[in-house]
Motif scaffolding. Structure first.
Motif, PDB file in Angstrom:
ATOM      1  N   PHE A 138       2.883  -1.198   4.211  1.00  0.00           N
ATOM      2  CA  PHE A 138       2.820   0.207   3.794  1.00  0.00           C
ATOM      3  C   PHE A 138       4.224   0.697   3.448  1.00  0.00           C
ATOM      4  CE2 PHE A 138      -1.269  -0.170   5.622  1.00  0.00           C
ATOM      5  CZ  PHE A 138      -2.021   0.900   5.169  1.00  0.00           C
ATOM      6  N   TYR A 139       4.366   1.335   2.294  1.00  0.00           N
ATOM      7  CA  TYR A 139       5.667   1.916   1.958  1.00  0.00           C
ATOM      8  C   TYR A 139       5.693   3.360   2.442  1.00  0.00           C
ATOM      9  CZ  TYR A 139      10.029   2.967  -0.232  1.00  0.00           C
ATOM     10  OH  TYR A 139      11.340   3.322  -0.411  1.00  0.00           O
ATOM     11  N   VAL A 140       6.693   3.654   3.265  1.00  0.00           N
ATOM     12  CA  VAL A 140       6.777   4.981   3.888  1.00  0.00           C
ATOM     13  C   VAL A 140       8.181   5.541   3.705  1.00  0.00           C
ATOM     14  CG1 VAL A 140       6.574   6.264   6.060  1.00  0.00           C
ATOM     15  CG2 VAL A 140       5.021   4.358   5.616  1.00  0.00           C
ATOM     16  N   ASN A 141       8.284   6.733   3.130  1.00  0.00           N
ATOM     17  CA  ASN A 141       9.592   7.405   3.045  1.00  0.00           C
ATOM     18  C   ASN A 141       9.498   8.868   3.508  1.00  0.00           C
ATOM     19  OD1 ASN A 141       8.412   8.715   0.892  1.00  0.00           O
ATOM     20  ND2 ASN A 141       9.631   7.735  -0.692  1.00  0.00           N
ATOM     21  N   LEU A 142       8.392   9.206   4.175  1.00  0.00           N
ATOM     22  CA  LEU A 142       8.213  10.604   4.581  1.00  0.00           C
ATOM     23  C   LEU A 142       9.237  11.052   5.613  1.00  0.00           C
ATOM     24  CD1 LEU A 142       6.688  10.853   7.584  1.00  0.00           C
ATOM     25  CD2 LEU A 142       4.742  10.112   6.262  1.00  0.00           C
ATOM     26  N   ALA A 166       2.240  16.117  -4.979  1.00  0.00           N
ATOM     27  CA  ALA A 166       2.013  15.237  -6.137  1.00  0.00           C
ATOM     28  C   ALA A 166       3.216  14.360  -6.472  1.00  0.00           C
ATOM     29  CB  ALA A 166       1.635  16.065  -7.358  1.00  0.00           C
ATOM     30  N   ALA A 167       4.369  14.638  -5.882  1.00  0.00           N
ATOM     31  CA  ALA A 167       5.565  13.842  -6.186  1.00  0.00           C
ATOM     32  C   ALA A 167       5.681  12.600  -5.297  1.00  0.00           C
ATOM     33  CB  ALA A 167       6.820  14.699  -6.057  1.00  0.00           C
ATOM     34  N   CYS A 168       4.905  12.555  -4.199  1.00  0.00           N
ATOM     35  CA  CYS A 168       5.073  11.459  -3.223  1.00  0.00           C
ATOM     36  C   CYS A 168       4.945  10.064  -3.847  1.00  0.00           C
ATOM     37  CB  CYS A 168       4.011  11.561  -2.130  1.00  0.00           C
ATOM     38  SG  CYS A 168       4.278  12.863  -0.944  1.00  0.00           S
ATOM     39  N   ILE A 169       3.841   9.838  -4.541  1.00  0.00           N
ATOM     40  CA  ILE A 169       3.551   8.472  -5.025  1.00  0.00           C
ATOM     41  C   ILE A 169       4.582   8.011  -6.063  1.00  0.00           C
ATOM     42  CG2 ILE A 169       1.843   7.021  -6.231  1.00  0.00           C
ATOM     43  CD1 ILE A 169       0.911   7.603  -3.411  1.00  0.00           C
ATOM     44  N   PRO A 170       4.898   8.823  -7.089  1.00  0.00           N
ATOM     45  CA  PRO A 170       5.889   8.316  -8.063  1.00  0.00           C
ATOM     46  C   PRO A 170       7.289   8.151  -7.461  1.00  0.00           C
ATOM     47  CG  PRO A 170       5.281  10.583  -8.586  1.00  0.00           C
ATOM     48  CD  PRO A 170       4.317  10.112  -7.537  1.00  0.00           C
ATOM     49  N   MET A 199      -2.598   2.413  -4.165  1.00  0.00           N
ATOM     50  CA  MET A 199      -2.084   3.761  -3.909  1.00  0.00           C
ATOM     51  C   MET A 199      -3.277   4.596  -3.465  1.00  0.00           C
ATOM     52  SD  MET A 199       0.226   3.972  -7.347  1.00  0.00           S
ATOM     53  CE  MET A 199      -0.985   3.175  -8.371  1.00  0.00           C
ATOM     54  N   VAL A 200      -3.087   5.406  -2.429  1.00  0.00           N
ATOM     55  CA  VAL A 200      -4.223   6.204  -1.956  1.00  0.00           C
ATOM     56  C   VAL A 200      -3.727   7.547  -1.419  1.00  0.00           C
ATOM     57  CG1 VAL A 200      -4.294   5.043   0.323  1.00  0.00           C
ATOM     58  CG2 VAL A 200      -6.354   6.109  -0.583  1.00  0.00           C
ATOM     59  N   VAL A 201      -4.393   8.611  -1.851  1.00  0.00           N
ATOM     60  CA  VAL A 201      -3.886   9.967  -1.551  1.00  0.00           C
ATOM     61  C   VAL A 201      -5.020  10.914  -1.174  1.00  0.00           C
ATOM     62  CG1 VAL A 201      -1.873   9.782  -3.077  1.00  0.00           C
ATOM     63  CG2 VAL A 201      -4.047  10.591  -3.997  1.00  0.00           C
ATOM     64  N   ILE A 235       0.877  -1.167   0.000  1.00  0.00           N
ATOM     65  CA  ILE A 235       0.000   0.000   0.000  1.00  0.00           C
ATOM     66  C   ILE A 235       0.916   1.220   0.000  1.00  0.00           C
ATOM     67  CG2 ILE A 235      -1.755   1.328   1.242  1.00  0.00           C
ATOM     68  CD1 ILE A 235      -2.829  -1.295   2.327  1.00  0.00           C
ATOM     69  N   ILE A 236       0.739   2.094  -0.975  1.00  0.00           N
ATOM     70  CA  ILE A 236       1.543   3.322  -1.036  1.00  0.00           C
ATOM     71  C   ILE A 236       0.606   4.478  -0.702  1.00  0.00           C
ATOM     72  CG2 ILE A 236       3.121   4.722  -2.403  1.00  0.00           C
ATOM     73  CD1 ILE A 236       3.558   2.346  -4.239  1.00  0.00           C
ATOM     74  N   PRO A 237       0.698   4.974   0.529  1.00  0.00           N
ATOM     75  CA  PRO A 237      -0.191   6.057   0.927  1.00  0.00           C
ATOM     76  C   PRO A 237       0.454   7.413   0.674  1.00  0.00           C
ATOM     77  CG  PRO A 237       1.006   5.266   2.839  1.00  0.00           C
ATOM     78  CD  PRO A 237       1.559   4.522   1.635  1.00  0.00           C
ATOM     79  N   HIS A 238      -0.377   8.447   0.641  1.00  0.00           N
ATOM     80  CA  HIS A 238       0.172   9.804   0.582  1.00  0.00           C
ATOM     81  C   HIS A 238       1.096  10.007   1.788  1.00  0.00           C
ATOM     82  CE1 HIS A 238       0.721  13.878  -0.274  1.00  0.00           C
ATOM     83  NE2 HIS A 238      -0.088  14.367   0.644  1.00  0.00           N
ATOM     84  N   GLN A 239       2.247  10.620   1.514  1.00  0.00           N
ATOM     85  CA  GLN A 239       3.283  10.732   2.554  1.00  0.00           C
ATOM     86  C   GLN A 239       3.148  12.074   3.291  1.00  0.00           C
ATOM     87  OE1 GLN A 239       5.754   8.061   2.851  1.00  0.00           O
ATOM     88  NE2 GLN A 239       4.301   7.049   1.511  1.00  0.00           N
ATOM     89  N   ALA A 240       2.051  12.232   4.042  1.00  0.00           N
ATOM     90  CA  ALA A 240       1.835  13.512   4.727  1.00  0.00           C
ATOM     91  C   ALA A 240       2.213  13.434   6.197  1.00  0.00           C
ATOM     92  CB  ALA A 240       0.390  13.958   4.583  1.00  0.00           C
ATOM     93  N   ASN A 241       1.819  12.330   6.845  1.00  0.00           N
ATOM     94  CA  ASN A 241       2.002  12.239   8.292  1.00  0.00           C
ATOM     95  C   ASN A 241       1.918  10.765   8.671  1.00  0.00           C
ATOM     96  OD1 ASN A 241       1.347  12.106  11.106  1.00  0.00           O
ATOM     97  ND2 ASN A 241       0.825  14.277  11.041  1.00  0.00           N
ATOM     98  N   SER A 242       2.897  10.276   9.436  1.00  0.00           N
ATOM     99  CA  SER A 242       2.899   8.845   9.759  1.00  0.00           C
ATOM    100  C   SER A 242       1.679   8.463  10.601  1.00  0.00           C
ATOM    101  CB  SER A 242       4.189   8.455  10.479  1.00  0.00           C
ATOM    102  OG  SER A 242       4.380   9.281  11.590  1.00  0.00           O
TER     103      SER A 242
END
Ligand code: COA
Length: 327
Positions: free
Chosen positions: A275-279, A287-291, A311-313, A251-258
């Motif tokens: 969940f993939y997290v790199n925040l 808009a760059a988070c997911i790619p 993917m969810v944003v 699951i690749i979520p929007h990287q706003a807040n853990s």
């Protein structure tokens, strides 16, 4: 018959300059402890002076081209998701078209704030699915440092700059985008916006004094809406795809807040390891988070053919989007 659209290549670009939480302690009244515990962010990248959204987007796109050997002259269409365009017009997509030499490509920008990349991916997929186009480049690129109010500790700790890109093509036998959900609620524009700089509130000395040409956010409300919308969108995509959360490799979520990501994980009853997290490294690059995430997973060899990804944003607008993709 609809043709499936698969991701043939990925690329990403992150500016060199790192701004750590310790650096921010010297700029506003904050602490590493506060930022880390409330958001999960440790550091973010900041574009160099004069480095633009199209510079970063073109670097990410070039990497996808180099990785795949796809000739830029075969690209039919470029869609750039960004809320920090180089200029009001021409579009950032046109600047990128010139920088990568995609001379045959049509080019336009798409604006759905942080949800922009998935909106753009789904839009791109329609051109492939209909048979109208063979090769579409989708870029998510942002120079958020240019719209962040560096005097506002409520927001300046959250965002970073960067770009990611994917090239979509039809692949025989692949399912590509299996399901998607796009949504918006335009009654809540004010909780996350850049009020000035458009025709509604042009830049005046008063605007500059009030700093209303920078990003403003009602953090708590955005947090609440993000959890609800991302969860709803995720469930909608799973239902349309006819799959369960346990079927997902990533699951690749929007990287706003853990904490937003953990809340979504809890509601979906999916272990955080999926969940993939790199925040922690980049903060929220909109808009760059997911790619960027897709590229990191791809280059790390963590995506196998047939893997199902969700993917969810969520973003300003309000907007939200989800998509299930078979790799
Ligand atoms: N450093 C230290 N204190 C800070 C701070 C910072 N960087 N930013 C805010 N604070 C303070 C606030 O002023 C507030 O102080 P007060 O109680 O004296 O008024 C206190 O910390 C608590 O603020 P609160 O709003 O309750 O924190 P929170 O737990 O909701 O976390 C966010 C704040 C912004 C991290 C969180 O609401 C959030 O992530 N929201 C969603 C943001 C988002 O995802 N935006 C992009 C969507 S695309």
């Amino acid at each position: 018959m609809r043709r499936s659209a698969s991701i043939a290549a990925t690329g990403a670009y992150l500016p060199e300059r790192i701004l750590t939480n310790a650096d921010l302690e010297k700029m506003v009244e904050t602490s590493n402890e506060w930022i880390l515990s409330r958001t999960g962010i440790r550091e973010r990248r900041i574009a160099a002076e004069g480095e633009t959204t199209s510079d970063m987007g073109a670097r990410a796109a070039q990497q996808a081209l180099d990785q795949s050997g796809i000739d830029p002259k075969t690209i039919d269409l470029i869609i750039v998701a960004t809320c920090t365009p180089d200029t009001a017009f021409p579009s950032t997509a046109c600047y990128i078209q010139a920088k990568i030499g995609a001379t045959r490509a049509a080019a336009f920008d798409l604006q759905a704030a942080c949800s922009g990349f998935l909106y753009a991916l789904v839009t791109a997929e329609q051109f492939i699915a209909s048979g109208a186009h063979k090769t579409v480049l989708v870029v998510g690129a942002e120079k958020l440092s240019s719209i962040v109010n560096w005097q506002d500790r409520n927001t300046c700790v959250l965002f970073g700059d960067g770009a990611g890109a994917v090239i979509l093509q039809h692949r025989e036998g692949g399912r590509g985008i299996v399901s998607f959900d796009l949504g918006a609620d335009g009654t809540q524009t004010e909780i996350l916006s850049v009020p000035a700089g458009g025709c509604r509130m042009p830049i005046t000395p008063e605007v500059l004094k009030n700093r209303s040409n920078f990003l403003q956010m009602a953090g708590k409300e955005v947090f609440r809406q993000a959890v609800t919308a991302m969860n709803r969108s995720a469930e909608d995509c799973l239902e349309k795809a006819g799959i369960k959360p346990k079927d997902l490799r990533w699951i690749i979520p929007h990287q706003a807040n853990s904490r937003i990501i953990e809340a979504v994980a809890q509601r979906l009853s999916v272990d955080m390891e999926h969940f993939y997290v790199n925040l922690d490294r980049y903060g929220n690059t909109s808009a760059a988070c997911i790619p960027i995430c897709l590229h990191e997973l791809n280059t790390a060899g963590k995506l196998k053919q047939g893997d199902l990804l969700l993917m969810v944003v969520f973003g300003g607008g309000l907007t939200w989007a989800g998509a299930v993709l078979e790799w």
